[in-house]
Write an enzyme that holds these catalytic residues in place. Structure first.
Site, short mmCIF file in Angstrom:
data_model
loop_
_atom_site.label_atom_id
_atom_site.label_comp_id
_atom_site.label_asym_id
_atom_site.label_seq_id
_atom_site.Cartn_x
_atom_site.Cartn_y
_atom_site.Cartn_z
N TRP A 98 -7.60 -17.14 -15.28
CA TRP A 98 -6.38 -17.04 -15.93
C TRP A 98 -6.32 -15.78 -16.41
O TRP A 98 -7.33 -15.26 -16.68
CB TRP A 98 -6.19 -18.36 -16.77
CG TRP A 98 -7.00 -18.04 -18.35
CD1 TRP A 98 -8.31 -18.40 -18.36
CD2 TRP A 98 -6.90 -17.62 -19.45
NE1 TRP A 98 -8.72 -17.87 -19.62
CE2 TRP A 98 -7.61 -17.55 -20.24
CE3 TRP A 98 -5.45 -17.17 -19.79
CZ2 TRP A 98 -7.52 -17.40 -21.50
CZ3 TRP A 98 -5.23 -16.71 -21.25
CH2 TRP A 98 -6.15 -16.74 -22.04
N ASP A 119 -14.46 -17.02 -14.13
CA ASP A 119 -15.71 -17.51 -14.57
C ASP A 119 -16.47 -17.47 -13.19
O ASP A 119 -16.27 -17.31 -12.13
CB ASP A 119 -15.47 -19.11 -14.66
CG ASP A 119 -14.88 -19.35 -16.12
OD1 ASP A 119 -14.71 -18.42 -16.99
OD2 ASP A 119 -14.32 -20.63 -16.22
N ASP A 140 -9.80 -23.57 -22.01
CA ASP A 140 -10.84 -24.45 -22.06
C ASP A 140 -10.81 -25.36 -20.60
O ASP A 140 -11.97 -25.82 -20.60
CB ASP A 140 -10.22 -25.52 -22.93
CG ASP A 140 -10.29 -25.35 -24.62
OD1 ASP A 140 -11.25 -24.79 -24.85
OD2 ASP A 140 -8.96 -25.15 -24.89
#
Lengths: 178, 177, 386
Positions: free
Chosen positions: B105, B124, B153
């Site tokens: 993101w 990530d 999250d």
């Protein structure tokens, strides 16, 4: 980047320019508002270059342009919820973003003679987004079927990315809620 | 996973947050609901996109540009997770044995050296257990899962061969316009 | 020394031999003073709750009256957990891989017996969203018949599960929306990225979806995913980063009604907080920042002093708010900052407060005084007994 980058550093006070040169920000190319909007609102999932294969996300690069082949498919791109509801209030700015997506990222997939989106058109379409309850996946399958039949789109446009093995119809239907 | 260390980092981060808060409380004593600093009369189209100097968040005012193994490094304004710079990787490099997710993101952070906003992809590294080092959870312009493209999250390992989360990088994409 | 002791035991066994040599029953080869057995829980109490941390594998079942751990249920990382309304079963919505960090992905609802905590059965799922610290990606209908699972694959859908028939119904697509708050027996409420709600009604076997008009600004002042919704009454309270509260009523028929929003700060005789930068306000914060006592109509909100975009900051105070009058009735300072709050749903409610480090404080909601404490494995969430 060079010309605009130099001009951009040139307007900074000397001290600030020095600091920039020493940080990771140095040499960052200047990008257009449409590129910046694409990166901020779309590129996370769709990839900065328009592909995040093998993620289960529609690949845009050299593929999204096929949607300009007919009016329904063209409208569909703007009516997608993340496009229609994008936090870009100005529909002209959103039109610029989508023209960047279609014509730059879509590359060779854009049909000859395709016309860019206009602000008024985007404003009208985003007011009628695909709503909760709409069978989005089935709608996409139907539109892409048309593009394959009538616009020379490749058969794997039904899948998320070029070269992906076709999903079984059963799986697709269960996911579409059909 | 080594969530013991996640917890410890969390507590340490909280301690940091608390001291920052108490400074704020001192500055803001009797000023609750009043500006800490004089506000310039700027018309704001929308706060989430406001990149003016006047719109600097607490994070942006305290961020540094020299140590990317600390939570207050400027690019980490909305990172949630272990810093890959503490896990054998780098600011845009995944540690050995992991895989960079093809999805991420994108947030916008202000570089304090030039006061400009930059687009940062929080990508990530996936495929092995949580790194557990340098846990940070910064929240500038972070949103909820109904705005997934702004949520930190979600496990952003879509498309990686394993969804197991290891650490997060903060990749520079360009100056935000 | 040790050898001598062993020898003595062996000798004593031999000397005992004649006593059982001629008996018809074959007694234990070694007499056992104590037998190993497994505890069974009494019927669930109203003060029971699960405390769990998204990145650890045990959901601890804790008795709020004593703070004692009664048992535990295994959860994969990033799981959801729920009691059935009759408390006879525990549901875990979870995702595992056949080889741990790799292999074949499996999503399921794992059903445990509420008294023995033993595995009862599993219901495979087509998927679910993996996100940390989310409570409302899974819920159970008021009558306990259906479970709702939010999936982002990345197209958004709600998976409706018939818990009685142990069967997954066709997913309901909710483009642009997320979450699955159960409302009534056959209703589901989701929050949409344009600031509206999607409302699913699957009464009569066919899912129908309606959408409300946008009523909050999702970019400027988002509402928390971990807002609160009571499936029985169909009433929920969506809490925004700035402390606006939106009362939602859904679950009877189609659609949802949204009341005029009100401000937590105004309820405490302060100007309402705004989203402007550089302004310090009392704001909600944490990972589970709000709890709702449906019987008394009280909200409990973790509040901290800070600037906008501090929505995960731990609470310094707990505010008790009356949803009927919008007044803040009491403000309690917290000795240690808290990340999560929950409240039991009975006549003598208990409040559960979790510190980031895992310490749990259990308060009597009537007096806002500490009654018991417990330890958990990280910044935990709570799921209270229905």
């Amino acid at each position: 980047m060079n010309r605009s980058g130099v001009a951009w550093l040139g307007i900074l006070p000397a001290g600030a320019a020095m600091a920039v040169a020493m940080t990771a920000a140095a040499g960052t190319p200047r990008i257009t508002t449409a590129q910046s909007d694409y990166v901020e609102h779309c590129a996370g999932c769709h990839g900065i270059s328009g592909s995040s294969a093998p993620a289960p996300v529609p690949e845009l690069r050299d593929r999204v342009g096929y949607f300009m082949c007919n009016g329904e498919a063209r409208d569909y791109l703007i009516r997608l919820p993340n496009v229609a509801h994008a936090p870009i209030r100005d529909s002209g700015e959103l039109a610029d973003l989508m023209n960047f997506v279609v014509f730059s990222i879509g590359g060779k997939s854009v049909p000859d003679g395709a016309q860019p989106y206009q602000a008024e058109e985007v404003a009208r379409l985003r007011a009628e987004p695909l709503r909760p309850g709409a069978a989005l996946l089935a709608r996409r399958r139907q539109l892409v079927g048309d593009l394959i039949r009538t616009c020379d789109a490749p058969a794997d446009l039904q899948e998320f990315y070029a070269g992906q093995a076709p999903e079984s119809r059963e799986q697709q239907d269960s996911r579409a809620g059909a | 996973m080594t969530s013991q260390s996640r917890t410890e980092r969390f507590v340490r981060k909280l301690a940091r947050g608390t001291s920052r808060r108490s400074i704020l409380s001192r500055i803001g004593l009797g000023l609750v609901s009043a500006p800490v600093f004089p506000l310039l009369p700027v018309e704001r189209a929308h706060a989430a996109k406001d990149r003016s100097v006047q719109a600097k968040t607490s994070f942006a005012r305290h961020a540094q540009t020299t140590d990317d193994t600390k939570c207050d490094y400027w690019r980490y304004c909305a990172i949630d997770g272990s810093l890959c710079t503490c896990c054998g990787g780098g600011i845009h490099t995944c540690p050995p044995g992991t895989e960079a997710s093809p999805t991420s993101w994108v947030g916008t952070c202000i570089n304090p050296d030039d006061g400009k906003a930059y687009l940062i992809a929080y990508r990530d590294c996936c495929g092995t257990a949580d790194c557990g080092q340098c846990y940070c959870d910064n929240t500038d312009r972070g949103n909820q899962v109904y705005r997934p493209q702004e949520n930190n999250d979600i496990i952003w390992c879509f498309g990686a061969s394993s969804m197991e989360y290891h650490c997060s990088t903060a990749v520079m994409v360009g100056a935000a316009e | 020394m040790k050898k001598a002791k062993c020898l003595a035991i062996v000798l004593s066994l031999f000397s005992a031999a004649p006593a059982w040599a001629g008996g018809s029953a074959s007694p234990a080869p070694v007499p056992e003073v104590e037998e190993s057995d497994v505890a069974v829980l009494p019927p669930a109490g109203a003060h029971w709750m699960f405390a769990y941390f998204s990145f650890r594998n045990l959901a601890q079942l804790i008795d709020g009256d004593t703070g004692k751990q009664l048992g535990g249920v295994h959860i994969a990382q990033l799981s959801n957990i729920a009691f059935s309304p009759d408390k006879k079963h525990i549901y875990v919505a979870e995702t595992i891989w056949s080889k741990g960090n790799r292999g074949t992905r499996q999503d399921m609802i794992t059903v445990y017996d509420g008294r023995t905590l033993k595995l009862d059965h599993e219901i495979p799922l087509p998927g679910r969203l993996l996100a940390g610290d989310r409570l409302n990606t899974f819920s159970i209908s008021a009558d306990g018949r259906y479970a709702y699972v939010y999936d982002m694959a990345p197209a958004s859908s709600v998976i409706v599960v018939d818990l009685e028939k142990r069967k997954v119904l066709p997913p309901v697509e909710i483009p642009g929306c997320a979450l699955a708050f159960a409302a009534g027996n056959t209703g589901v409420v989701s929050v949409c990225g344009d600031g509206s709600l999607a409302v699913i009604s699957h009464a009569g076997g066919k899912a129908e979806v309606t959408q409300t008009a946008p009523f909050f600004d999702a970019g400027e002042d988002p509402v928390y995913d971990n807002s609160v919704f009571d499936a029985k009454s169909g009433k929920g309270y969506l809490l925004s980063y700035s402390g606006r509260v939106y009362e939602v009523t859904a679950g009877s028929g189609s659609g949802a009604q949204i009341a005029q929003p009100w401000s937590l700060q105004e309820g405490a005789h302060m100007p309402r907080a705004e989203t402007k930068p550089l302004v310090v306000n009392w704001l909600p914060g944490g990972q589970q920042p709000v709890a709702y006592d449906a019987a008394t109509g009280r909200l409990y909100v973790l509040m901290h002093k800070g600037e906008f975009w501090s929505y995960k900051e731990a609470g310094e105070e707990l505010w008790e708010v009356d949803v009927a009058t919008h007044k803040v009735l009491r403000r309690a300072a917290l000795d240690k900052p808290a990340m999560s709050v929950a409240v039991s749903q009975d006549k003598e409610p208990l409040l559960f407060l979790a510190e980031p480090g895992g310490a749990i404080h259990i308060w009597d909601a009537a007096t806002l005084s500490e009654k018991a404490s417990a330890a958990s494995m990280g910044p935990s969430h709570f799921v209270v007994a229905p």
